[in-house]
Design a protein around this motif. Structure first.
Motif, short mmCIF file in Angstrom:
data_model
loop_
_atom_site.label_atom_id
_atom_site.label_comp_id
_atom_site.label_asym_id
_atom_site.label_seq_id
_atom_site.Cartn_x
_atom_site.Cartn_y
_atom_site.Cartn_z
N UNK A 1 0.78 -1.26 -0.12
CA UNK A 1 -0.04 -0.03 -0.14
C UNK A 1 0.86 1.20 0.09
N UNK A 2 0.20 2.45 -0.58
CA UNK A 2 0.86 3.77 -0.35
C UNK A 2 1.66 3.89 1.18
N UNK A 3 2.64 4.39 1.19
CA UNK A 3 3.29 4.59 2.31
C UNK A 3 2.74 5.30 3.49
N UNK A 4 1.87 6.51 3.16
CA UNK A 4 0.77 6.93 4.12
C UNK A 4 -0.47 6.61 4.34
#
Lengths: 646, 251
Positions: free
Chosen positions: B142-145
């Motif tokens: 998933x996206x880092x954030x």
């Protein structure tokens, strides 16, 4: 003439990597099990590539000279890793990161490679967070960013001052997971000493077990070198003691081209040299330039008094300080790129304004940041760096400014690779600092980690398949073949030759001599006459080495002197090639500064009409002059202008 | 302005894993107090080579305290008399003129001697291979954030992750326990939501491997924390014990 085909995919810049992936060949899972890949080196590029290949189902053998993959020198990278996430909403984009990198490299890098690097940068951050890399975060729980040189946005992700350590441990752990799964076989304290070529293709390596001294043969359908840079040619550098250029040099001697060897980065913020027994130089992270201000005294008499120990920097009034980077480069200030900051420090010191006992140092001052943000805030950001400085120098940087001076840090040059990271030897790939590909003539801060992981996680796993797809019917070799035997013999002959010299001098004493020649003539400022002298001096050092080095002990045992000697023999030759390349490149660009080519105010002056190319050197035999080939650089998107950080 | 000292060194020499070791005594003069300890050993080795003798074998690499390669028991302390540093960051200003300095390798069942001052620490790699990771492969993450992580947790994970794998904790421990090393990795990953998923299994597998490799038990002497060059906290061992207990209950 060898034709250098970079194999840049068709289509507009932003579509090239997608086009490549859409059209490349793949290897199916059943065939992956039949294919062996050798990876030499376990830094960010090597560990991430080996782990990814293992996950994909290939059989991987990975080699490191250290006792554990976690020791690779990527571990020492401090400041951070760039990505085009634009989380801070400050105007960043893939294009902006691409553009800054090409400009930062003084327009001597390949557009398509750099664009791909910027594209995959975001995947790297996602990957590392998923692995448990503890990046710095804001109170809201999201990732924090800071600024690095050569950029006007904050795109650098960091884990305290230990970003390289955390990224490497992430890759190392992924690698050890594959070791546990049985897809990767790990060889520690094991040094590649020869590459085996069969029918024109790289098919294996000869390695030396550094504990027993035994030579070993290893087969691979493909070989990946991820063995780092050759900065230790200078003896004193920020590299680890064991970092070396030998694997790359073996590749060169087997037909891989060496590209832009003279492009070496001199990092502006290192702890100055203190004495003749110094073994290495310690970097103070570029991130310090976010809050530290660089200055020297405005008056020569103040500088002289400081050098004599009669005056302290804290006693110099604000108006008597010359914040020369802020003065010369108001737009970027203390965050100009490394080559610019290094030259500016040298210029001030050469003019007589340097500080410290030797006069070869400038101040990096945190007082105004401490006044603005408080000591605690500075400690939270840079605590470990301040502690490191205090342990080495015995001075408290919270109270008195740090002293810094430029030092060799990174080599942008390296083994020539095409868009697939393949060298001119089929089946031999090269990743990370060991290749030349993405940084042109100067690397921006926080981009080495990005490139190492891009190559290993997101480029090689695709491109190596495109090569191996044609090899699915090639059976494993037994390593009894003549090519393996010959390669082992040539490695053994060389070791025997070194052992038999039995002269009078230690390896280090000769290496220091080489380092001084490199620093004086092939360092921050170069000129025609000096480079010609350097070549002569290096040839004399080569002769001295091969007639007068002394290696105690035996080759059939753990023998650190023998390891160092083998690497020094290569450094000497690399040094000569660096000088040759620097001599031929009659322009100044990035880290390569030829005194004959500068603007009136001392900035690097490129000669785009003559030198917009990558210089690729081909080995022609012992004591023969290497042959120069050119890969012309074409810029479809970026317009070449003089770099301006004013 | 340079200050120099004369010293006497008692150094452990051992030709190979099975050879009998002994102390050799060397004298070194005019050592700059600004030299690092390893630079002093470089000078000793230069002297030995010039005398036609075999230099002292010792592990070292980055020389800035982060790679974890250097070791050495100096005057009875792992990484020597200074606090919060590795041997490579130790400087000669910490020693007196005329002092005798004793230099030994790590001595622990888990770290057999290879030669002179070099020991084999591959046991640490084996412990990490047993579970010191989050089981994600390259790509498809998933996206880092996507998952916010409280700053306190991220900072605490970072502190635990600072371990450099040098082995001083094992060398300092009278039981030769690797609990501080193991607990630092277990803590780092257990503190992060990404690593939480496998936390129990990880603790169990890493501890089992540690036991199998012949490291001793932890009896809470705290010597490891005192000698750790990176200040890894004993609190990590408490967290490891909790995770280990939970793993036992789940079984």
């Amino acid at each position: 003439m060898v034709k250098l085909d970079a194999k840049i995919p068709d289509g507009p810049l932003a579509r090239k990597w997608d086009n490549y992936k859409a059209n490349q060949k793949l290897v199916n899972p059943a065939n992956k099990r039949k294919l062996d890949i050798i990876v030499v080196g376990t830094g960010l590029a090597g560990a991430s590539a080996a782990a990814s290949f293992g996950e994909m189902g290939f059989n991987v053998k990975v080699f490191t000279i250290q006792d554990s993959p976690r020791r690779a020198h990527s571990i020492a990278a401090q400041g951070g890793i760039n990505a085009a996430k634009n989380y801070p909403n400050d105007g960043d984009s893939v294009y902006r990161l691409f553009y800054d990198t090409v400009k930062g490299g003084d327009y001597r890098a390949r557009e398509a490679n750099v664009y791909r690097l910027a594209q995959v940068s975001n995947n790297i951050i996602d990957q590392c967070v998923a692995q448990g890399v503890p990046f710095a975060r804001e109170y809201g729980g999201l990732l924090d960013n800071r600024s690095f040189g050569g950029a006007q946005v904050s795109r650098t992700f960091y884990a305290k001052g230990q970003t390289g350590q955390q990224l490497l441990l992430g890759a190392y752990q992924a690698l050890m997971r594959q070791v546990h799964a049985g897809s990767v076989k790990l060889y520690t304290r094991n040094e590649m000493v020869e590459i085996v070529i069969v029918d024109g293709k790289a098919r294996g390596i000869i390695s030396r077990n550094l504990v027993t001294g035994k030579l070993e043969r290893h087969f691979g359908h493909a070989v990946v070198l991820a063995t780092g840079g050759y900065g230790n040619t200078f003896f004193l550098s920020t590299n680890a003691m064991g970092s070396n250029g030998s694997a790359a040099w073996k590749a060169y001697k087997k037909g891989a081209m060496f590209a832009n060897p003279c492009f070496a980065q001199i990092h502006p913020t290192c702890i100055p040299v203190h004495g003749k027994f110094q073994s290495k130089l310690t970097l103070m992270s570029e991130s310090l330039r976010n809050d530290g201000r660089i200055w020297v005294p405005k008056k020569k008499e103040d500088a002289e008094a400081i050098r004599a120990g009669k005056l302290k920097p804290t006693e110099i009034a604000e108006e008597d300080r010359d914040y020369y980077l802020e003065r010369r480069y108001p737009a970027f200030g203390n965050l100009v790129p490394r080559d610019v900051a290094s030259r500016a420090a040298k210029e001030r010191c050469d003019a007589g304004y340097g500080v410290g006992p030797t006069g070869l140092a400038v101040y990096l001052d945190f007082q105004s940041a401490i006044d603005r943000l408080g000591r605690d805030a500075i400690e939270a950001r840079y605590g470990n760096l301040f502690q490191m400085y205090e342990k080495i120098v015995d001075d408290n940087p919270y109270e008195t400014p740090m002293m810094i001076y430029p030092a060799i840090h990174y080599t942008m040059g390296g083994i020539w690779v095409d868009y697939e990271l393949q060298t001119t030897v089929p089946g031999l790939f090269c990743a990370g600092e060991a290749n030349f590909s993405d940084h042109g003539a100067n690397r921006l801060g926080a981009s080495a980690l990005m490139q190492g992981l891009a190559d290993g996680y997101f480029v090689l796993p695709y491109t190596i398949q495109n090569y191996l797809a044609d090899d699915i019917s090639t059976p494993r070799m037994t390593t009894e073949e003549r090519e393996f035997e010959d390669a082992e013999k040539s490695a053994k002959d060389r070791l025997d030759k070194i052992m038999s010299i039995n002269g009078k001098r230690s390896v280090d004493s000769i290496h220091k001599e080489l380092g001084l020649v490199m620093w004086d003539f092939v360092g921050m400022a170069r000129n025609k006459e000096g480079l010609q002298q350097a070549i002569e001096k290096i040839q004399a050092i080569k002769k001295e080495f091969w007639t007068n080095v002394r290696i105690p002990g035996s080759a059939e045992d753990m023998n650190a002197e023998l390891e160092k000697a083998g690497r020094l023999a290569d450094f000497i030759e690399i040094g000569e090639l660096m000088a040759r390349d620097a001599l031929h490149r009659e322009e100044s660009c990035g880290g390569h500064f030829r005194e004959e080519y500068q603007t009136e105010d001392g900035e690097a002056l490129r000669q785009d009409d003559k030198f917009t190319y990558t210089a690729c050197w081909q080995y022609k035999g012992e004591d023969q002059e290497p042959e120069l080939h050119r890969e012309d650089l074409t810029f479809e998107v970026v317009k070449l202008v003089q770099r301006n950080y004013k | 302005m340079e200050t120099t000292i004369n010293i006497k060194l008692k150094v452990w020499r051992q030709a190979g894993p099975k050879a009998k070791g002994r102390f050799e005594t060397y004298e070194l003069n005019n050592i700059s107090t600004d030299s690092s300890f390893l630079e002093m050993l470089d000078i000793l080795n230069e002297q030995l080579i010039n005398e036609g003798k075999e230099p002292v074998a010792f592990d070292h690499d980055c020389r800035e305290g982060i790679c974890g390669m250097c070791s050495l028991y100096i005057n009875g302390r792992p990484h020597g008399p200074d606090d919060d540093v590795t041997t490579c960051q130790l400087h000669m200003r910490k020693f007196k003129d005329g002092e005798t300095i004793t230099v030994e390798p790590w001595r622990s069942a888990g770290f057999p001697i290879i030669k002179d001052l070099i020991v084999d620490r591959t046991a640490f790699d084996k412990i990490i291979a047993a579970g010191g990771y989050i089981s994600v492969s390259t790509g498809g993450v998933p996206d880092a954030n996507a998952i916010p992580i409280p700053k306190e947790d991220a900072d605490e994970a970072m502190d635990a992750a600072s371990c450099i794998g040098c082995g001083a904790c094992v060398a300092a421990c009278k039981n030769g326990s690797a609990m501080l090393f193991v607990s630092a990795k277990v803590s780092q990953l257990a503190l992060l939501p990404q690593g939480r998923v496998e936390a129990a299994r990880r603790a169990k597998n890493m501890v089992a491997k540690m036991d199998e490799l012949g490291f001793g038990n932890c009896t809470n002497t705290g010597a490891c924390e005192v000698e750790c060059p990176k200040g890894i906290s004993l609190a990590n061992i408490a967290r490891l014990n909790r995770e280990f207990l939970k793993a036992g209950i789940q079984d």
